[in-house]
Design a protein around this motif. Structure first.
Motif, PDB file in Angstrom:
ATOM      1  N   SER A   1     -23.718 -29.328  -1.819  1.00  0.00           N
ATOM      2  CA  SER A   1     -23.153 -29.419  -0.305  1.00  0.00           C
ATOM      3  C   SER A   1     -24.222 -30.635   0.395  1.00  0.00           C
ATOM      4  N   GLY A   2     -25.470 -30.909  -0.014  1.00  0.00           N
ATOM      5  CA  GLY A   2     -26.478 -31.489   0.485  1.00  0.00           C
ATOM      6  C   GLY A   2     -26.946 -31.159   1.591  1.00  0.00           C
ATOM      7  N   LEU A   3     -26.797 -29.766   2.038  1.00  0.00           N
ATOM      8  CA  LEU A   3     -27.252 -29.067   3.190  1.00  0.00           C
ATOM      9  C   LEU A   3     -28.696 -28.832   3.345  1.00  0.00           C
ATOM     10  N   CYS A   4     -29.422 -28.592   2.158  1.00  0.00           N
ATOM     11  CA  CYS A   4     -30.758 -28.367   2.216  1.00  0.00           C
ATOM     12  C   CYS A   4     -31.478 -29.449   2.367  1.00  0.00           C
ATOM     13  N   ASP A   5     -31.043 -30.811   1.759  1.00  0.00           N
ATOM     14  CA  ASP A   5     -31.540 -31.927   2.041  1.00  0.00           C
ATOM     15  C   ASP A   5     -31.447 -32.422   3.391  1.00  0.00           C
ATOM     16  N   ALA A   6     -30.209 -32.191   3.943  1.00  0.00           N
ATOM     17  CA  ALA A   6     -29.926 -32.594   5.464  1.00  0.00           C
ATOM     18  C   ALA A   6     -30.920 -31.846   6.565  1.00  0.00           C
ATOM     19  N   LEU A   7     -31.294 -30.383   5.944  1.00  0.00           N
ATOM     20  CA  LEU A   7     -31.800 -29.520   6.910  1.00  0.00           C
ATOM     21  C   LEU A   7     -33.538 -29.720   6.674  1.00  0.00           C
ATOM     22  N   TRP A   8     -33.926 -29.987   5.256  1.00  0.00           N
ATOM     23  CA  TRP A   8     -35.293 -30.079   5.246  1.00  0.00           C
ATOM     24  C   TRP A   8     -35.573 -31.116   4.386  1.00  0.00           C
TER      25      TRP A   8
END
Length: 71
Positions: free
Chosen positions: A63-70
């Motif tokens: 999803s890329g969520l980790c990259d987007a958040l951190w």
């Protein structure tokens, strides 16, 4: 009933039907969930190669969520 809908339920007998060909959504976690829905007996129907591929594939976050958040 799909494996996803069966989560949280138990059945005496489970018949797990695999597709004729491999798909990326088939993972060891999905197979595990299907297997652990049974109390007594499981039958698996489908190509051995599809089962082997599913067992060897882990869920990968895309999803890329980790990259987007951190990131």
């Amino acid at each position: 009933m799909t494996v996803h809908k069966s989560q949280g339920s138990e059945f005496d007998d489970v018949f797990l039907v695999l597709p004729a060909r491999d798909y990326p959504v088939l993972t060891r976690e999905l197979i595990y969930t299907g297997l652990t829905r049974t109390r007594r007996k499981i039958s698996i129907w489908g190509p051995q190669a599809v089962l082997n591929a599913a067992i060897s594939r882990k869920i990968e976050g895309t999803s890329g969520l980790c990259d987007a958040l951190w990131g």
